[in-house]
Design a protein around this motif. Structure first.
Motif, PDB file in Angstrom:
ATOM      1  N   PRO A  68      38.869 -48.398 -21.030  1.00 12.33           N
ATOM      2  CA  PRO A  68      37.731 -48.280 -21.965  1.00 12.33           C
ATOM      3  C   PRO A  68      38.141 -48.185 -23.426  1.00 12.33           C
ATOM      4  O   PRO A  68      37.372 -48.528 -24.297  1.00 12.33           O
ATOM      5  CB  PRO A  68      37.020 -47.016 -21.509  1.00 12.33           C
ATOM      6  CG  PRO A  68      38.071 -46.223 -20.820  1.00 12.33           C
ATOM      7  CD  PRO A  68      39.022 -47.190 -20.200  1.00 12.33           C
ATOM      8  N   GLY A  91      34.952 -48.930 -27.937  1.00 14.13           N
ATOM      9  CA  GLY A  91      34.467 -49.801 -26.879  1.00 14.13           C
ATOM     10  C   GLY A  91      34.513 -51.275 -27.269  1.00 14.13           C
ATOM     11  O   GLY A  91      34.463 -51.624 -28.451  1.00 14.13           O
ATOM     12  N   ALA A 149      25.692 -49.938 -23.679  1.00 12.72           N
ATOM     13  CA  ALA A 149      26.844 -50.082 -24.582  1.00 12.72           C
ATOM     14  C   ALA A 149      26.523 -51.046 -25.721  1.00 12.72           C
ATOM     15  O   ALA A 149      26.949 -50.836 -26.865  1.00 12.72           O
ATOM     16  CB  ALA A 149      28.055 -50.575 -23.794  1.00 12.72           C
TER      17      ALA A 149
END
Length: 387
Positions: A88, A92, A121
């Motif tokens: 990750p 991001g 996200a």
């Protein structure tokens, strides 16, 4: 074989026109087939996101992890690479992408298949952006361009050759112990198709496979998606070769049921009914016809023969970058067929404890009507081996 470089700028222009009509500023697509469609970059999907960014104005971006950077360059991806270090990671992937995006964006489309986690996200990386579910690219993929049809046509030639090679191997057996098992036959035709492709093409693209399929005999073939086993083919029983091939990432399927030995009256009847249904259903794949109506026309042949109890599935489905993709030639799909659509026509009968009977061709819808891309013979005399 690959699509010519001119394919992608023309596609990007069509996407931008559709974005404008939909009131979207950009698309972010992470489905591996959508990525391949938009950029030509084929990859093995895993937890590290790979995504294509297509803005209404500006250049197309391809988000990749650093470990795929060289590969994307080797694949000559039709987009500017945006590389993130790891997943990750401290930042991001979508945050890295947001840094590379020029200009303000307000509404960003994503495919219906994008996970809720990735949509979240996206929203976090682009504060103030409204994520919008959009099947814009899915609709574009329904109709194939002439360049794509060239690839489908070449794949059809190889898939038909795989069928012929499978039939040849079985016919060459001199006794019951010489007949191949399902897995032996599946492995042989897969190796044959792959070798043929590499022998005849310098630039082979794997999206996500080259050749393969299902092989089963006797009662096993009554289970439509059963995987091959170690069971040996037996004389007096049907067997099925359900094969496929992809050239430049564009698939076809070519499937035949073969009868090993002189067919019985029962075997003849089942096969001839499926043969008639496949012929009738294929002829129904014309512009202006709804998928649901073509499906009904096809399967009604089987119903009128009194064999509806042996139906297990629809007439067919769309084929493109995926083996199975919209539209669905099935009840419930009211999509109107248009020129450029590529579909399977594959009605089947499945008699538990006895066998399955299916014929499948890959069919191109044209303004003049259906055109079979696969052409392995379908008449009864053509599929009987060792009578």
């Amino acid at each position: 074989m690959r699509l010519p470089p001119t394919f992608y700028p023309a596609l990007h222009d069509r996407v931008r026109i559709a974005l404008d009509r939909a009131g979207l500023d950009a698309l972010l697509l992470d489905d591996p087939l959508d990525v391949a469609y938009l950029t030509g970059f084929a990859h093995f999907p895993n937890e590290r996101p790979v995504a294509a960014w297509v803005p209404r104005d500006g250049e197309v971006l391809l988000l990749v992890p650093d470990l795929e950077r060289e590969y994307a360059l080797d694949q000559r991806a039709a987009a500017r690479l945006v590389v993130y270090p790891e997943f990750p990671g401290e930042r991001g992937p979508f945050t890295v992408l947001a840094d590379a995006v020029a200009g303000a964006v307000r509404r960003v489309g994503h495919a219906p298949s994008t996970s809720t986690g990735r949509v979240a996200a996206l929203a976090a990386a682009f504060p103030g952006v409204e994520p919008v579910t959009s099947d814009l690219v899915g609709r574009l993929r329904l109709r194939k361009t002439p360049e794509e049809i060239t690839l489908h046509t070449e794949a059809a030639r190889i898939a038909d050759a795989m069928l012929a090679e499978g039939a040849r191997l079985v016919a060459a057996a001199t006794g019951p112990d010489d007949l191949p098992t399902e897995t032996e036959l599946a492995g042989h035709v897969t190796r044959f198709g792959t070798a043929m492709m590499y022998a005849e093409h310098d630039d082979v693209v794997v999206v996500p496979m080259l050749t393969g399929g299902l092989v089963y005999g006797g009662a096993n073939s009554a289970q439509p998606h059963r995987l091959p086993t170690g069971d040996r083919l037996r004389r007096g029983e049907p067997f099925m070769l359900s094969l496929g091939c992809a050239v430049g990432g564009r698939f076809v399927e070519s499937e035949r049921t073969f009868l090993l030995g002189e067919p019985t009256a029962e075997q003849r009847r089942y096969y001839q009914v499926v043969r008639e249904a496949q012929e009738t259903g294929t002829e129904a794949l014309r512009p202006g016809v709804r998928c649901v109506d073509a499906n009904r026309t096809c399967l009604d042949v089987i119903r009128r023969a009194g064999l509806a109890r042996f139906l297990r599935h629809r007439q067919g489905h769309g084929i493109g970058l995926g083996f199975h993709e919209p539209p669905w030639v099935a009840d419930g799909d009211e999509t109107v067929l248009e020129p450029g659509m590529v579909l399977s026509s594959e009605p089947g009968l499945y008699v538990p404890g006895h066998a399955g009977y299916r014929i499948s061709d890959t069919v191109l819808v044209t303004a003049a009507g259906p055109r079979r891309l696969t052409g392995y013979p379908r008449d009864l005399d053509d599929i009987v081996i060792g009578a």
